[in-house]
Design a protein around this motif. Structure first.
Motif, PDB file in Angstrom:
ATOM      1  N   PRO A 177       0.973  -1.374   0.010  1.00 46.73           N
ATOM      2  CA  PRO A 177      -0.113  -0.031   0.129  1.00 46.73           C
ATOM      3  C   PRO A 177       0.814   1.090   0.124  1.00 46.73           C
ATOM      4  N   ARG A 188       3.143   3.319  -3.409  1.00 48.75           N
ATOM      5  CA  ARG A 188       2.735   4.509  -4.327  1.00 48.75           C
ATOM      6  C   ARG A 188       3.524   5.719  -4.185  1.00 48.75           C
ATOM      7  N   GLU A 192      -9.124   3.535   5.357  1.00 52.48           N
ATOM      8  CA  GLU A 192      -7.557   3.811   5.363  1.00 52.48           C
ATOM      9  C   GLU A 192      -6.785   2.738   4.890  1.00 52.48           C
ATOM     10  N   LYS A 196      -8.569   7.841  -0.809  1.00 54.12           N
ATOM     11  CA  LYS A 196      -8.230   8.020   0.765  1.00 54.12           C
ATOM     12  C   LYS A 196      -7.555   6.769   1.317  1.00 54.12           C
ATOM     13  N   VAL A 197      -7.444   5.654   0.583  1.00 55.93           N
ATOM     14  CA  VAL A 197      -6.646   4.483   1.270  1.00 55.93           C
ATOM     15  C   VAL A 197      -5.172   4.644   1.027  1.00 55.93           C
ATOM     16  N   LEU A 198      -4.525   3.932   1.919  1.00 54.43           N
ATOM     17  CA  LEU A 198      -3.153   3.763   1.976  1.00 54.43           C
ATOM     18  C   LEU A 198      -2.537   3.782   0.641  1.00 54.43           C
ATOM     19  N   ALA A 199      -3.017   3.022  -0.278  1.00 54.70           N
ATOM     20  CA  ALA A 199      -2.493   3.068  -1.593  1.00 54.70           C
ATOM     21  C   ALA A 199      -2.706   4.152  -2.185  1.00 54.70           C
TER      22      ALA A 199
END
Lengths: 91, 423
Positions: A9, A12, B312, B420-423
Protein backbone atom coordinates in the motif's frame (compact mmCIF):
# COMPACT_ATOMS: atom_id res chain seq x y z
CA UNK A 1 22.68 1.48 5.48
CA UNK A 2 19.50 -0.17 6.73
CA UNK A 3 17.06 -1.80 4.35
CA UNK A 4 13.43 -0.75 4.62
CA UNK A 5 10.75 -3.14 3.40
CA UNK A 6 7.87 -1.12 2.06
CA UNK A 7 4.44 -2.80 2.05
CA UNK A 8 2.41 -2.75 -1.12
CA UNK A 9 0.00 0.00 0.00
CA UNK A 10 2.91 2.42 0.52
CA UNK A 11 4.73 1.69 -2.70
CA UNK A 12 2.64 4.38 -4.34
CA UNK A 13 4.91 6.84 -2.53
CA UNK A 14 8.17 5.14 -3.41
CA UNK A 15 7.70 4.86 -7.13
CA UNK A 16 6.86 1.19 -6.71
CA UNK A 17 10.06 0.28 -4.84
CA UNK A 18 9.63 -2.47 -2.27
CA UNK A 19 13.04 -2.04 -0.68
CA UNK A 20 14.79 1.19 0.12
CA UNK A 21 18.27 1.54 1.48
CA UNK A 22 18.83 4.49 3.81
CA UNK A 23 21.05 5.30 6.75
CA UNK A 24 19.67 6.72 9.96
CA UNK A 25 20.36 6.45 13.67
CA UNK A 26 16.81 5.65 14.74
CA UNK A 27 13.59 4.41 13.19
CA UNK A 28 12.05 7.87 13.68
CA UNK A 29 14.92 9.52 11.85
CA UNK A 30 14.64 6.93 9.13
CA UNK A 31 10.97 7.76 8.55
CA UNK A 32 11.81 11.47 8.55
CA UNK A 33 14.43 10.94 5.87
CA UNK A 34 12.08 8.81 3.81
CA UNK A 35 9.44 11.50 4.10
CA UNK A 36 11.97 13.92 2.67
CA UNK A 37 12.45 11.70 -0.37
CA UNK A 38 8.83 10.62 -0.61
CA UNK A 39 6.53 13.36 0.68
CA UNK A 40 3.54 12.04 2.60
CA UNK A 41 5.25 8.79 3.50
CA UNK A 42 5.45 9.29 7.25
CA UNK A 43 1.90 10.69 7.48
CA UNK A 44 0.72 7.23 6.58
CA UNK A 45 2.70 5.67 9.41
CA UNK A 46 2.63 8.09 12.32
CA UNK A 47 -0.30 8.86 14.57
CA UNK A 48 0.64 12.49 15.19
CA UNK A 49 1.25 11.79 18.86
CA UNK A 50 4.77 10.56 18.55
CA UNK A 51 3.92 6.95 17.82
CA UNK A 52 3.19 4.56 15.00
CA UNK A 53 -0.46 4.06 14.06
CA UNK A 54 -1.96 1.18 16.00
CA UNK A 55 -2.85 -0.88 12.94
CA UNK A 56 0.72 -0.73 11.67
CA UNK A 57 3.67 -2.62 13.06
CA UNK A 58 7.26 -1.68 12.46
CA UNK A 59 9.91 -4.32 12.96
CA UNK A 60 13.63 -3.93 13.39
CA UNK A 61 14.76 -7.25 12.05
CA UNK A 62 12.47 -9.76 13.85
CA UNK A 63 11.27 -7.48 16.63
CA UNK A 64 8.38 -5.03 16.76
CA UNK A 65 9.68 -1.61 17.80
CA UNK A 66 6.97 -1.09 20.48
CA UNK A 67 8.74 -3.84 22.39
CA UNK A 68 12.00 -1.95 21.87
CA UNK A 69 12.27 1.83 22.09
CA UNK A 70 9.48 2.79 19.69
CA UNK A 71 10.53 5.40 17.14
CA UNK A 72 13.70 5.95 19.20
CA UNK A 73 14.76 2.39 18.45
CA UNK A 74 18.28 2.56 17.10
CA UNK A 75 19.20 1.00 13.81
CA UNK A 76 22.54 0.03 12.45
CA UNK A 77 24.17 -0.80 9.17
CA UNK A 78 22.74 -4.21 8.37
CA UNK A 79 19.36 -3.90 10.03
CA UNK A 80 16.16 -4.62 8.19
CA UNK A 81 13.17 -2.45 8.97
CA UNK A 82 9.80 -3.91 7.96
CA UNK A 83 6.57 -1.95 7.85
CA UNK A 84 3.60 -4.28 8.34
CA UNK A 85 0.10 -2.83 8.11
CA UNK A 86 -3.12 -4.70 8.92
CA UNK A 87 -4.69 -6.13 5.80
CA UNK A 88 -8.22 -7.48 5.65
CA UNK A 89 -8.32 -9.14 2.24
CA UNK A 90 -9.22 -12.78 2.00
CA UNK A 91 -11.66 -13.21 -0.84
CA UNK B 1 29.11 -73.03 10.48
CA UNK B 2 27.24 -74.74 13.24
CA UNK B 3 23.91 -76.39 12.49
CA UNK B 4 21.19 -75.38 14.90
CA UNK B 5 17.54 -76.26 15.22
CA UNK B 6 15.07 -73.49 16.03
CA UNK B 7 15.17 -74.08 19.77
CA UNK B 8 18.95 -73.97 19.82
CA UNK B 9 18.95 -70.78 17.73
CA UNK B 10 16.52 -69.07 20.11
CA UNK B 11 18.52 -70.32 23.08
CA UNK B 12 21.68 -68.85 21.63
CA UNK B 13 20.00 -65.55 20.79
CA UNK B 14 18.67 -65.20 24.30
CA UNK B 15 22.10 -65.79 25.75
CA UNK B 16 23.43 -62.85 23.74
CA UNK B 17 20.83 -60.25 24.61
CA UNK B 18 19.21 -58.57 27.57
CA UNK B 19 15.64 -59.48 28.47
CA UNK B 20 13.18 -57.62 30.64
CA UNK B 21 9.89 -58.70 32.10
CA UNK B 22 6.84 -56.55 31.33
CA UNK B 23 6.87 -55.27 34.89
CA UNK B 24 10.49 -54.20 34.57
CA UNK B 25 9.65 -52.21 31.44
CA UNK B 26 6.60 -50.69 33.10
CA UNK B 27 8.62 -49.64 36.16
CA UNK B 28 11.33 -48.01 34.04
CA UNK B 29 8.74 -46.09 32.06
CA UNK B 30 6.98 -44.96 35.20
CA UNK B 31 10.36 -43.68 36.37
CA UNK B 32 10.23 -41.47 33.25
CA UNK B 33 13.13 -43.19 31.54
CA UNK B 34 13.13 -42.47 27.83
CA UNK B 35 12.79 -45.89 26.24
CA UNK B 36 11.95 -46.61 22.62
CA UNK B 37 9.51 -49.51 22.53
CA UNK B 38 9.13 -51.25 19.18
CA UNK B 39 6.40 -53.70 18.24
CA UNK B 40 7.82 -55.96 15.56
CA UNK B 41 4.71 -58.11 15.00
CA UNK B 42 2.57 -58.13 11.88
CA UNK B 43 0.03 -55.38 11.19
CA UNK B 44 -3.03 -57.45 12.14
CA UNK B 45 -1.48 -58.31 15.49
CA UNK B 46 -0.65 -54.63 16.15
CA UNK B 47 -4.19 -53.63 15.25
CA UNK B 48 -5.67 -55.99 17.81
CA UNK B 49 -3.82 -54.21 20.58
CA UNK B 50 -0.36 -53.02 21.52
CA UNK B 51 1.65 -51.47 24.32
CA UNK B 52 0.85 -47.75 24.62
CA UNK B 53 3.45 -45.36 23.17
CA UNK B 54 5.15 -48.09 21.22
CA UNK B 55 6.08 -47.77 17.58
CA UNK B 56 5.10 -50.33 14.99
CA UNK B 57 7.85 -51.69 12.75
CA UNK B 58 7.14 -55.18 11.42
CA UNK B 59 10.20 -57.37 11.77
CA UNK B 60 10.86 -57.38 8.04
CA UNK B 61 11.41 -53.62 8.15
CA UNK B 62 13.13 -53.40 11.53
CA UNK B 63 16.68 -52.64 10.40
CA UNK B 64 15.41 -50.41 7.60
CA UNK B 65 13.24 -48.18 9.77
CA UNK B 66 14.67 -48.25 13.30
CA UNK B 67 16.88 -45.22 12.73
CA UNK B 68 13.83 -43.07 11.95
CA UNK B 69 12.64 -43.73 15.47
CA UNK B 70 15.88 -44.04 17.41
CA UNK B 71 19.15 -43.17 15.71
CA UNK B 72 21.12 -43.17 18.98
CA UNK B 73 22.94 -46.51 19.15
CA UNK B 74 23.35 -46.30 22.93
CA UNK B 75 19.74 -45.47 23.76
CA UNK B 76 17.60 -48.24 25.25
CA UNK B 77 15.40 -49.95 22.67
CA UNK B 78 12.88 -52.52 23.85
CA UNK B 79 11.47 -54.76 21.17
CA UNK B 80 8.56 -57.09 21.63
CA UNK B 81 6.56 -59.60 19.66
CA UNK B 82 3.70 -61.84 20.76
CA UNK B 83 5.63 -64.23 23.00
CA UNK B 84 9.26 -63.13 23.16
CA UNK B 85 10.80 -65.41 20.51
CA UNK B 86 10.76 -63.25 17.39
CA UNK B 87 11.95 -60.29 19.46
CA UNK B 88 14.92 -62.28 20.80
CA UNK B 89 16.01 -63.05 17.27
CA UNK B 90 15.36 -59.50 16.09
CA UNK B 91 17.36 -58.03 18.97
CA UNK B 92 20.49 -59.56 17.50
CA UNK B 93 19.83 -57.80 14.18
CA UNK B 94 19.85 -54.46 15.95
CA UNK B 95 23.05 -55.38 17.76
CA UNK B 96 24.63 -55.95 14.35
CA UNK B 97 23.74 -52.32 13.56
CA UNK B 98 25.62 -51.20 16.64
CA UNK B 99 22.70 -50.81 19.03
CA UNK B 100 24.27 -51.53 22.39
CA UNK B 101 21.21 -51.41 24.59
CA UNK B 102 18.62 -53.66 22.94
CA UNK B 103 16.19 -55.42 25.23
CA UNK B 104 13.74 -58.17 24.30
CA UNK B 105 10.50 -58.31 26.25
CA UNK B 106 10.00 -61.63 28.01
CA UNK B 107 6.63 -63.09 27.09
CA UNK B 108 6.02 -60.32 24.54
CA UNK B 109 2.62 -58.69 24.27
CA UNK B 110 0.91 -61.73 25.81
CA UNK B 111 3.15 -61.38 28.83
CA UNK B 112 2.33 -57.68 29.00
CA UNK B 113 -1.39 -58.37 29.01
CA UNK B 114 -1.03 -61.22 31.50
CA UNK B 115 0.75 -58.82 33.85
CA UNK B 116 -2.48 -56.78 33.71
CA UNK B 117 -0.69 -53.80 32.17
CA UNK B 118 -2.71 -51.44 30.02
CA UNK B 119 -2.75 -51.72 26.25
CA UNK B 120 -4.19 -49.79 23.41
CA UNK B 121 -6.43 -51.00 20.60
CA UNK B 122 -5.96 -48.57 17.74
CA UNK B 123 -8.71 -47.23 15.58
CA UNK B 124 -7.99 -48.44 12.13
CA UNK B 125 -8.09 -47.03 8.65
CA UNK B 126 -10.27 -49.06 6.35
CA UNK B 127 -8.90 -50.45 3.11
CA UNK B 128 -10.04 -47.51 0.99
CA UNK B 129 -8.63 -45.00 3.48
CA UNK B 130 -5.37 -46.91 3.66
CA UNK B 131 -4.91 -46.41 -0.08
CA UNK B 132 -6.30 -42.88 -0.29
CA UNK B 133 -4.10 -41.55 2.49
CA UNK B 134 -1.05 -43.73 1.92
CA UNK B 135 1.19 -40.75 1.09
CA UNK B 136 0.26 -39.28 4.45
CA UNK B 137 0.54 -42.43 6.53
CA UNK B 138 4.01 -43.19 5.23
CA UNK B 139 5.16 -39.89 6.71
CA UNK B 140 6.38 -40.69 10.18
CA UNK B 141 5.01 -37.36 11.49
CA UNK B 142 1.49 -38.34 10.45
CA UNK B 143 1.23 -42.11 10.21
CA UNK B 144 -2.05 -43.97 10.72
CA UNK B 145 -2.52 -42.23 14.04
CA UNK B 146 -2.23 -38.75 12.58
CA UNK B 147 -4.49 -39.60 9.69
CA UNK B 148 -7.11 -40.92 12.09
CA UNK B 149 -6.87 -37.62 13.98
CA UNK B 150 -7.51 -35.72 10.76
CA UNK B 151 -10.50 -37.93 9.98
CA UNK B 152 -11.96 -37.04 13.35
CA UNK B 153 -11.18 -33.31 13.11
CA UNK B 154 -13.59 -30.48 12.50
CA UNK B 155 -12.38 -27.31 10.81
CA UNK B 156 -14.43 -24.17 10.28
CA UNK B 157 -13.61 -21.91 7.34
CA UNK B 158 -14.66 -18.28 7.49
CA UNK B 159 -15.31 -17.54 3.85
CA UNK B 160 -15.24 -19.74 0.76
CA UNK B 161 -13.38 -17.18 -1.31
CA UNK B 162 -9.76 -16.65 -2.27
CA UNK B 163 -8.18 -18.10 0.86
CA UNK B 164 -10.99 -20.47 1.76
CA UNK B 165 -10.93 -22.12 -1.67
CA UNK B 166 -7.45 -23.67 -1.69
CA UNK B 167 -7.63 -24.32 2.05
CA UNK B 168 -10.92 -26.21 1.68
CA UNK B 169 -9.67 -28.21 -1.31
CA UNK B 170 -6.55 -29.39 0.49
CA UNK B 171 -8.22 -30.00 3.82
CA UNK B 172 -10.89 -32.10 2.12
CA UNK B 173 -8.27 -34.00 0.17
CA UNK B 174 -6.32 -34.52 3.39
CA UNK B 175 -9.33 -36.19 4.94
CA UNK B 176 -10.40 -33.65 7.56
CA UNK B 177 -13.59 -35.21 8.87
CA UNK B 178 -15.85 -32.18 8.94
CA UNK B 179 -15.43 -28.90 7.11
CA UNK B 180 -17.79 -26.10 8.04
CA UNK B 181 -17.98 -23.09 5.74
CA UNK B 182 -19.49 -19.74 6.68
CA UNK B 183 -20.36 -17.68 3.63
CA UNK B 184 -23.65 -16.16 2.57
CA UNK B 185 -22.35 -14.83 -0.72
CA UNK B 186 -23.08 -16.15 -4.21
CA UNK B 187 -20.53 -16.87 -6.91
CA UNK B 188 -19.79 -13.94 -9.19
CA UNK B 189 -17.85 -14.14 -12.48
CA UNK B 190 -15.18 -11.86 -11.00
CA UNK B 191 -14.53 -14.48 -8.29
CA UNK B 192 -13.38 -17.14 -10.74
CA UNK B 193 -9.95 -15.53 -11.29
CA UNK B 194 -8.89 -16.89 -7.88
CA UNK B 195 -11.68 -18.71 -6.03
CA UNK B 196 -10.89 -22.16 -7.33
CA UNK B 197 -13.64 -23.91 -5.39
CA UNK B 198 -16.11 -22.55 -7.92
CA UNK B 199 -16.47 -22.88 -11.67
CA UNK B 200 -18.27 -21.21 -14.53
CA UNK B 201 -21.42 -23.25 -14.01
CA UNK B 202 -21.56 -22.16 -10.36
CA UNK B 203 -22.05 -18.48 -11.13
CA UNK B 204 -25.08 -17.26 -9.21
CA UNK B 205 -25.10 -20.23 -6.80
CA UNK B 206 -24.45 -19.93 -3.12
CA UNK B 207 -20.73 -20.40 -2.50
CA UNK B 208 -21.32 -22.91 0.27
CA UNK B 209 -23.40 -25.07 -2.08
CA UNK B 210 -20.85 -24.87 -4.87
CA UNK B 211 -18.10 -25.61 -2.33
CA UNK B 212 -19.95 -28.63 -1.01
CA UNK B 213 -20.23 -30.15 -4.51
CA UNK B 214 -16.56 -29.55 -5.28
CA UNK B 215 -15.37 -30.97 -1.98
CA UNK B 216 -17.60 -34.02 -2.20
CA UNK B 217 -16.13 -34.77 -5.63
CA UNK B 218 -12.60 -34.59 -4.19
CA UNK B 219 -13.38 -36.64 -1.11
CA UNK B 220 -16.88 -38.04 -0.56
CA UNK B 221 -15.92 -39.02 2.97
CA UNK B 222 -15.72 -35.43 4.20
CA UNK B 223 -18.79 -33.99 5.84
CA UNK B 224 -19.36 -30.44 4.61
CA UNK B 225 -21.61 -28.11 6.56
CA UNK B 226 -22.55 -24.79 5.01
CA UNK B 227 -23.63 -21.76 7.03
CA UNK B 228 -25.42 -19.47 4.59
CA UNK B 229 -25.40 -16.51 6.92
CA UNK B 230 -23.02 -13.76 7.95
CA UNK B 231 -21.08 -14.54 11.12
CA UNK B 232 -22.04 -12.02 13.81
CA UNK B 233 -21.69 -11.47 17.53
CA UNK B 234 -25.08 -13.16 17.88
CA UNK B 235 -24.35 -16.45 16.12
CA UNK B 236 -20.54 -16.78 16.33
CA UNK B 237 -20.45 -18.98 19.44
CA UNK B 238 -23.22 -21.18 18.15
CA UNK B 239 -21.50 -21.71 14.79
CA UNK B 240 -17.96 -22.08 16.11
CA UNK B 241 -18.57 -24.29 19.14
CA UNK B 242 -17.44 -27.86 18.59
CA UNK B 243 -14.86 -27.03 15.93
CA UNK B 244 -11.24 -27.97 16.61
CA UNK B 245 -9.81 -25.15 14.55
CA UNK B 246 -10.91 -22.06 12.64
CA UNK B 247 -9.30 -20.91 9.41
CA UNK B 248 -9.87 -17.26 8.62
CA UNK B 249 -10.36 -16.16 5.05
CA UNK B 250 -12.66 -13.22 5.62
CA UNK B 251 -12.32 -9.94 3.81
CA UNK B 252 -13.08 -7.24 6.34
CA UNK B 253 -11.87 -5.97 9.68
CA UNK B 254 -15.07 -6.36 11.76
CA UNK B 255 -15.17 -10.08 10.96
CA UNK B 256 -11.46 -10.46 11.70
CA UNK B 257 -11.81 -8.95 15.17
CA UNK B 258 -15.01 -10.91 15.81
CA UNK B 259 -13.48 -14.24 14.80
CA UNK B 260 -10.34 -13.53 16.82
CA UNK B 261 -12.26 -12.65 19.97
CA UNK B 262 -14.64 -15.59 19.63
CA UNK B 263 -11.76 -18.04 19.09
CA UNK B 264 -9.96 -16.69 22.16
CA UNK B 265 -13.10 -16.94 24.28
CA UNK B 266 -13.86 -20.48 23.08
CA UNK B 267 -10.20 -21.55 23.21
CA UNK B 268 -10.09 -22.55 19.53
CA UNK B 269 -6.84 -22.10 17.57
CA UNK B 270 -7.19 -19.69 14.67
CA UNK B 271 -5.13 -19.95 11.50
CA UNK B 272 -5.28 -16.41 10.24
CA UNK B 273 -4.22 -14.93 6.93
CA UNK B 274 -4.86 -11.92 4.79
CA UNK B 275 -3.86 -10.87 1.31
CA UNK B 276 -3.44 -7.65 -0.57
CA UNK B 277 -2.39 -7.20 -4.20
CA UNK B 278 0.86 -9.22 -4.22
CA UNK B 279 1.41 -9.65 -0.48
CA UNK B 280 0.18 -12.05 2.13
CA UNK B 281 0.40 -12.47 5.90
CA UNK B 282 -0.12 -15.75 7.76
CA UNK B 283 0.00 -16.51 11.46
CA UNK B 284 -1.56 -18.76 14.09
CA UNK B 285 -3.36 -17.49 17.17
CA UNK B 286 -3.29 -20.25 19.77
CA UNK B 287 -5.35 -19.55 22.90
CA UNK B 288 -3.85 -20.73 26.15
CA UNK B 289 -5.03 -23.97 27.75
CA UNK B 290 -3.29 -24.13 31.12
CA UNK B 291 -5.12 -27.38 31.99
CA UNK B 292 -3.34 -29.18 29.15
CA UNK B 293 -0.07 -27.23 29.40
CA UNK B 294 -0.70 -25.23 26.21
CA UNK B 295 0.97 -21.91 26.85
CA UNK B 296 -0.74 -20.06 24.01
CA UNK B 297 0.53 -17.19 21.93
CA UNK B 298 -0.54 -13.72 20.91
CA UNK B 299 -3.88 -12.94 19.29
CA UNK B 300 -4.94 -10.62 16.47
CA UNK B 301 -5.43 -7.78 18.94
CA UNK B 302 -1.87 -8.15 20.23
CA UNK B 303 -0.66 -7.57 16.68
CA UNK B 304 -3.21 -4.96 15.68
CA UNK B 305 -4.78 -3.46 18.84
CA UNK B 306 -7.00 -1.09 16.88
CA UNK B 307 -8.48 -1.40 13.41
CA UNK B 308 -7.59 1.21 10.80
CA UNK B 309 -10.14 3.97 10.35
CA UNK B 310 -12.67 3.07 7.63
CA UNK B 311 -11.21 3.64 4.19
CA UNK B 312 -7.60 3.88 5.36
CA UNK B 313 -6.72 0.37 4.25
CA UNK B 314 -8.04 -0.69 0.87
CA UNK B 315 -9.66 -4.05 0.17
CA UNK B 316 -8.88 -6.43 -2.65
CA UNK B 317 -12.10 -5.32 -4.34
CA UNK B 318 -10.67 -1.83 -4.57
CA UNK B 319 -6.99 -2.47 -5.15
CA UNK B 320 -6.93 -5.88 -6.83
CA UNK B 321 -5.19 -9.11 -6.00
CA UNK B 322 -3.01 -11.47 -7.99
CA UNK B 323 -5.21 -14.53 -8.43
CA UNK B 324 -2.52 -17.06 -7.50
CA UNK B 325 -1.62 -15.26 -4.27
CA UNK B 326 -4.53 -16.62 -2.21
CA UNK B 327 -3.65 -20.01 -3.69
CA UNK B 328 -0.29 -19.91 -1.91
CA UNK B 329 -1.48 -18.23 1.25
CA UNK B 330 -4.59 -20.41 1.68
CA UNK B 331 -2.47 -23.52 1.10
CA UNK B 332 -0.06 -22.42 3.81
CA UNK B 333 -3.06 -21.99 6.11
CA UNK B 334 -4.09 -25.57 5.28
CA UNK B 335 -0.60 -26.81 6.17
CA UNK B 336 -0.69 -24.98 9.50
CA UNK B 337 -4.13 -26.41 10.18
CA UNK B 338 -2.94 -29.96 9.51
CA UNK B 339 0.15 -29.46 11.68
CA UNK B 340 -2.01 -28.25 14.57
CA UNK B 341 -4.61 -31.00 14.18
CA UNK B 342 -2.08 -33.82 13.92
CA UNK B 343 0.41 -32.25 16.31
CA UNK B 344 3.75 -32.07 14.56
CA UNK B 345 6.26 -29.41 13.53
CA UNK B 346 6.34 -25.83 14.69
CA UNK B 347 3.17 -23.90 13.91
CA UNK B 348 3.33 -20.17 13.21
CA UNK B 349 2.40 -19.31 16.80
CA UNK B 350 3.96 -15.96 17.75
CA UNK B 351 5.39 -15.61 14.26
CA UNK B 352 4.00 -13.64 11.36
CA UNK B 353 4.89 -14.97 7.94
CA UNK B 354 5.16 -12.18 5.39
CA UNK B 355 5.03 -13.17 1.76
CA UNK B 356 5.87 -10.76 -1.02
CA UNK B 357 5.37 -12.40 -4.38
CA UNK B 358 6.87 -9.51 -6.35
CA UNK B 359 10.38 -10.44 -5.23
CA UNK B 360 9.24 -13.83 -3.87
CA UNK B 361 10.51 -13.33 -0.36
CA UNK B 362 9.17 -15.16 2.67
CA UNK B 363 10.07 -13.64 6.02
CA UNK B 364 8.90 -14.42 9.54
CA UNK B 365 8.63 -11.71 12.16
CA UNK B 366 8.19 -12.19 15.88
CA UNK B 367 4.83 -11.37 17.44
CA UNK B 368 4.65 -11.11 21.21
CA UNK B 369 1.61 -11.67 23.37
CA UNK B 370 0.58 -8.35 24.85
CA UNK B 371 0.05 -8.87 28.57
CA UNK B 372 -2.23 -5.81 28.45
CA UNK B 373 -4.31 -7.22 25.58
CA UNK B 374 -8.02 -6.64 26.30
CA UNK B 375 -8.86 -10.18 25.10
CA UNK B 376 -5.92 -12.52 25.74
CA UNK B 377 -3.94 -10.43 28.22
CA UNK B 378 -3.45 -11.13 31.89
CA UNK B 379 -6.47 -9.05 32.87
CA UNK B 380 -8.94 -9.18 30.00
CA UNK B 381 -11.48 -6.37 29.77
CA UNK B 382 -13.34 -7.65 26.72
CA UNK B 383 -14.97 -10.86 27.93
CA UNK B 384 -17.93 -11.06 25.61
CA UNK B 385 -18.45 -10.33 21.95
CA UNK B 386 -19.03 -6.67 21.15
CA UNK B 387 -20.38 -4.67 18.23
CA UNK B 388 -17.52 -5.05 15.79
CA UNK B 389 -18.85 -2.65 13.16
CA UNK B 390 -18.88 0.05 15.77
CA UNK B 391 -15.41 -1.01 16.96
CA UNK B 392 -14.18 -0.57 13.39
CA UNK B 393 -15.86 2.82 13.04
CA UNK B 394 -18.66 1.58 10.82
CA UNK B 395 -22.39 2.00 11.24
CA UNK B 396 -23.81 -0.93 13.22
CA UNK B 397 -25.56 -3.47 11.11
CA UNK B 398 -26.45 -7.05 11.75
CA UNK B 399 -25.46 -7.87 8.17
CA UNK B 400 -22.26 -5.94 7.73
CA UNK B 401 -19.95 -8.58 9.17
CA UNK B 402 -18.38 -10.77 6.53
CA UNK B 403 -19.88 -8.61 3.87
CA UNK B 404 -19.57 -9.78 0.29
CA UNK B 405 -16.99 -8.62 -2.20
CA UNK B 406 -17.60 -4.89 -1.80
CA UNK B 407 -16.66 -4.38 1.83
CA UNK B 408 -18.50 -2.34 4.34
CA UNK B 409 -15.78 0.29 4.45
CA UNK B 410 -15.93 0.68 0.70
CA UNK B 411 -19.66 1.24 0.92
CA UNK B 412 -19.24 3.84 3.59
CA UNK B 413 -16.72 5.79 1.59
CA UNK B 414 -18.31 5.16 -1.76
CA UNK B 415 -16.19 5.82 -4.79
CA UNK B 416 -13.85 8.07 -2.82
CA UNK B 417 -12.52 5.15 -0.85
CA UNK B 418 -9.75 4.37 -3.31
CA UNK B 419 -8.40 7.91 -3.06
CA UNK B 420 -8.28 8.00 0.70
CA UNK B 421 -6.75 4.62 1.18
CA UNK B 422 -3.12 3.88 1.94
CA UNK B 423 -2.45 3.04 -1.69
Amino acid sequence: MATVYVPTPLRRFTGGQSKIVESAATVGELFQKLDGHYPGFSDKLLDGEGGVKRFINVFRNDDEIRALEGLATTISEDDKVSIVPAMAGGR
Amino acid sequence: MSRLNRDQLVQMAKSQIIEWTPNQLDARRKAKEAITVVDIRERDEWMQGHIPQSVFIPRGFLELQIEQHQPDRDAPVVIYCAGGVRSALAARNLQEMGYTNVISLIGGFNGWKNASLGFKVPKVLNEEQRIRYSRHTMLQEIGDEGQLKLLESKVLLIGAGGLGSPAALYLAAAGVGQIGIVDYDTVDVSNLQRQVLHGQSDVGRYKVESAEDTLREINPEVKVIGYKEPITSHNAFEIMSGYDLVLNGSDNFPTRYLVNDACQMLGIPLVDASIFMFEGQVTVYQPKHPESAVEGGPCYRCLYPDPPPPGEVPSCAEAGVLGVLPGIVGSIQAIEAIKLLVGFGEPLIGRLLMIDTTDMTFRTLKVNRNTECPVCGDHPTVTELIDYEQFCGLPSSTHAADAPEVTAEANVNGHHAAEKVLA
